[in-house]
Design a protein around this motif. Structure first.
Motif, short mmCIF file in Angstrom:
data_model
loop_
_atom_site.label_atom_id
_atom_site.label_comp_id
_atom_site.label_asym_id
_atom_site.label_seq_id
_atom_site.Cartn_x
_atom_site.Cartn_y
_atom_site.Cartn_z
N SER A 270 0.82 -1.21 0.00
CA SER A 270 0.00 0.00 0.00
C SER A 270 0.85 1.26 0.00
O SER A 270 0.37 2.34 -0.36
N ALA A 271 2.14 1.15 0.37
CA ALA A 271 3.01 2.32 0.41
C ALA A 271 3.34 2.84 -0.98
O ALA A 271 3.60 4.02 -1.18
N VAL A 272 3.35 1.96 -1.98
CA VAL A 272 3.59 2.36 -3.37
C VAL A 272 2.57 1.63 -4.23
O VAL A 272 2.80 0.52 -4.70
N SER A 273 1.42 2.27 -4.41
CA SER A 273 0.33 1.63 -5.14
C SER A 273 -0.28 2.54 -6.21
O SER A 273 -1.11 2.08 -6.99
N ARG A 274 0.12 3.81 -6.25
CA ARG A 274 -0.43 4.77 -7.22
C ARG A 274 0.70 5.37 -8.04
O ARG A 274 1.86 5.41 -7.61
N ALA A 275 0.35 5.84 -9.24
CA ALA A 275 1.35 6.41 -10.15
C ALA A 275 0.86 7.73 -10.72
O ALA A 275 -0.31 7.85 -11.10
N TRP A 276 1.75 8.70 -10.77
CA TRP A 276 1.53 9.96 -11.48
C TRP A 276 2.52 9.95 -12.63
O TRP A 276 3.73 10.12 -12.43
N GLU A 277 2.04 9.71 -13.83
CA GLU A 277 2.95 9.48 -14.94
C GLU A 277 2.78 10.50 -16.04
O GLU A 277 1.69 11.03 -16.27
N GLY A 278 3.90 10.76 -16.73
CA GLY A 278 3.90 11.65 -17.88
C GLY A 278 4.14 10.86 -19.15
O GLY A 278 4.07 9.63 -19.17
N ALA A 279 4.47 11.58 -20.22
CA ALA A 279 4.69 10.94 -21.52
C ALA A 279 5.96 10.11 -21.48
O ALA A 279 6.92 10.43 -20.77
N ARG A 280 5.99 9.05 -22.26
CA ARG A 280 7.18 8.21 -22.37
C ARG A 280 7.96 8.54 -23.62
O ARG A 280 9.17 8.32 -23.66
N ARG A 281 7.34 9.09 -24.62
CA ARG A 281 8.02 9.47 -25.86
C ARG A 281 7.73 10.93 -26.17
O ARG A 281 6.81 11.52 -25.63
N GLY A 282 8.54 11.49 -27.07
CA GLY A 282 8.30 12.85 -27.52
C GLY A 282 8.71 13.91 -26.53
O GLY A 282 8.26 15.05 -26.60
N THR A 283 9.60 13.57 -25.60
CA THR A 283 10.07 14.54 -24.62
C THR A 283 11.49 14.17 -24.19
O THR A 283 11.81 12.99 -24.05
N PRO A 284 12.37 15.16 -23.99
CA PRO A 284 13.72 14.88 -23.52
C PRO A 284 13.81 14.68 -22.02
O PRO A 284 14.88 14.36 -21.50
N VAL A 285 12.70 14.87 -21.31
CA VAL A 285 12.66 14.68 -19.86
C VAL A 285 11.41 13.88 -19.51
O VAL A 285 10.29 14.33 -19.76
N GLU A 286 11.61 12.69 -18.97
CA GLU A 286 10.48 11.86 -18.52
C GLU A 286 10.47 11.81 -17.00
O GLU A 286 11.53 11.73 -16.37
N MET A 287 9.27 11.82 -16.44
CA MET A 287 9.15 11.73 -14.99
C MET A 287 8.05 10.75 -14.62
O MET A 287 7.05 10.62 -15.33
N CYS A 288 8.26 10.08 -13.50
CA CYS A 288 7.28 9.16 -12.94
C CYS A 288 7.35 9.30 -11.42
O CYS A 288 8.44 9.26 -10.85
N VAL A 289 6.20 9.48 -10.79
CA VAL A 289 6.12 9.55 -9.33
C VAL A 289 5.23 8.41 -8.86
O VAL A 289 4.12 8.23 -9.39
N VAL A 290 5.71 7.62 -7.91
CA VAL A 290 4.92 6.52 -7.37
C VAL A 290 4.85 6.65 -5.86
O VAL A 290 5.82 7.05 -5.21
N GLY A 291 3.69 6.34 -5.31
CA GLY A 291 3.51 6.46 -3.87
C GLY A 291 2.17 5.92 -3.43
O GLY A 291 1.51 5.16 -4.16
N ALA A 292 1.75 6.34 -2.26
CA ALA A 292 0.50 5.85 -1.68
C ALA A 292 -0.65 6.74 -2.12
O ALA A 292 -0.52 7.96 -2.21
N GLY A 293 -1.80 6.12 -2.38
CA GLY A 293 -2.99 6.87 -2.69
C GLY A 293 -3.78 7.20 -1.44
O GLY A 293 -3.52 6.66 -0.35
N SER A 294 -4.76 8.09 -1.56
CA SER A 294 -5.62 8.42 -0.42
C SER A 294 -6.54 7.24 -0.10
O SER A 294 -6.98 6.51 -0.99
N VAL A 295 -6.80 7.05 1.20
CA VAL A 295 -7.70 5.97 1.63
C VAL A 295 -8.75 6.55 2.56
O VAL A 295 -8.57 7.60 3.18
N ASP A 296 -9.89 5.84 2.65
CA ASP A 296 -10.95 6.28 3.55
C ASP A 296 -10.72 5.67 4.94
O ASP A 296 -9.68 5.06 5.22
N GLY A 297 -11.70 5.84 5.84
CA GLY A 297 -11.55 5.37 7.21
C GLY A 297 -11.36 3.88 7.31
O GLY A 297 -10.77 3.38 8.28
#
Length: 422
Positions: A270-297
């Motif tokens: 659950s600590a790394v279950s979500r991804a914020w991803e950008g383009a994989r092609r067509g850019t000289p800088v690629e970024m990917c952020v992975v971490g925990a998503g929001s959860v309810d009670g």
């Protein structure tokens, strides 16, 4: 023959005609001056004279309007160097002239443009300590950096449509703002060009697709003009029809469903279950952020809810001049450590404050592509403290596994060789 005087009929007609012509000339001159003709003429002269004449008139007017304009406050309209020896450096800026209560524009707006040559590195180039030090000294002499930083925690957008580019938009206190960078590969043996346009328009929003597209078109049209003007002869993309927004904090996807820059990156419960991803092609800088998503009670994921992006792992791939820039920025920040721990001196290794780097050889650009992973909380220690949480063996193993998957996927998409891993 009778004399032609003002007393004669012909003379009176000629005098009347001359007076009418003079009156029309005065009227036309008045219309030109007071009807905005002079301002438009002066505005066009400013556009034509800025950045060695490569600014696109129609696209500039789409952003700033019909004028009048002012030059930038630092009078930074300058052109120096040549494309042939990679010393070309061009900068200019235009500001919308604002005059309250005069019928002229009342919204502030600006364009800041830079065009820089990108040197072509070859395998036979000297890459010994002296050559690396000279390149570093040259780099640090350029106002602390040659190429624009792709800042922010989340991935920027890419224009697509045949452009190798980054696009980062955001609304500030005064309105819409965006930075568009377009990287051109010139014809063989001529290196490249990096064109960057920072645009701002008070009172408008980057959420408006028309605003984003107008900003991006200014950069792509400038890049096309620059390629022709300096003999780059690059393959160009198409005129952008639409431009996506960069990734927002509430736009994460389940890591298992990632299909772009985060594809293949492993999870970690659950600590790394979500991804914020950008383009994989067509850019000289690629970024990917992975971490925990929001959860309810009850601990269940909340779809579409904002999450703690700052607490995620940040993966980044840099190509061509951006790889060079990443190395030199690192050298500037950490010039006190041993050279064998410097980013890029070895093909792979650990980062000073946590995380790792890898690299790969690429056919285009000459520079080795650079891949990094930074864990949550990485960076310099807070002021007055040299303490930080020590990573466990499991932490380090995950960082290496995430970097390996990210680097391999990115390098393959860019036609590079298999990365050297830490």
């Amino acid at each position: 023959m009778a004399g032609l005087t003002w007393r004669s009929g012909a003379g009176r007609k000629l005098t009347g005609a001359a007076g009418a012509v003079l009156a029309l000339a005065l009227l036309a001159g008045g219309w030109f001056w007071f009807g905005g003709g002079y301002d438009r003429w002066a505005t066009q002269r400013q556009i034509d004279g800025a950045c060695d004449g490569v600014l696109p008139s129609a696209e500039v007017r789409d952003v700033l309007g019909e004028g009048p304009f002012d030059d930038g406050p630092d009078t930074d309209n300058r052109t120096e160097g040549e494309l042939a020896d990679a010393s070309l450096r061009v900068e200019c800026s235009l500001l919308r002239k604002v005059e309250e209560g005069t019928g002229k524009p009342t919204r502030h707006g600006s364009l800041k443009v830079s065009v820089r040559a990108v040197p072509e590195r070859r395998a036979k180039d000297d890459d010994g300590p002296a050559a690396r030090q000279q390149r570093r000294d040259d780099y640090l002499g350029q106002d602390g950096g040659v190429y624009p930083d792709v800042g922010g925690v989340l991935p920027p957008a890419a224009l697509g449509q045949g452009w190798n580019s980054t696009f980062a938009a955001g609304d500030g206190f005064s309105g819409a703002g965006a930075t568009t960078s377009v990287l051109l590969d010139c014809a063989r043996g001529r290196g490249g060009l990096l064109v960057t346009v920072r645009a701002e328009d008070e009172g408008r929003s980057a959420e408006d697709p028309a605003v984003r597209t107008a900003f991006a078109r200014t950069a792509t049209a400038t890049a096309a003009n620059a390629s022709a003007h300096w003999g780059c002869d690059a393959d160009l993309g198409k005129r952008p029809r639409s431009v996506p927004l960069d990734v927002n904090e509430d736009e994460s996807v389940p890591l298992a469903d990632a299909t772009a820059s985060c594809e293949g990156v492993p999870g970690r419960g659950s600590a790394v279950s979500r991804a914020w991803e950008g383009a994989r092609r067509g850019t000289p800088v690629e970024m990917c952020v992975v971490g925990a998503g929001s959860v309810d009670g009850a601990g269940r994921p909340v779809a579409g809810a904002a999450s703690d992006v700052e607490g995620g792992y940040r993966l980044k791939a840099s190509y061509g001049p951006y790889a060079q820039d990443e190395r030199y920025r690192y050298l500037e920040r950490h010039d006190y450590i041993e050279r064998d721990r410097m980013l890029g001196v070895a093909p792979a290794g650990p980062l000073v404050f946590g995380g790792y780097w890898a690299s790969a050889e690429c056919e285009k650009g000459g520079e080795r592509a650079l891949f990094t992973v930074e864990p949550p909380g990485s960076g310099s220690p807070s002021y007055g403290s040299d303490k930080r949480d020590k990573p466990t063996a499991a932490d380090r193993a995950y960082e290496r596994a995430a970097l390996k998957a990210f680097a391999e996927g990115s390098a393959k998409a860019h036609g590079c060789k298999a990365p050297v891993q830490p």
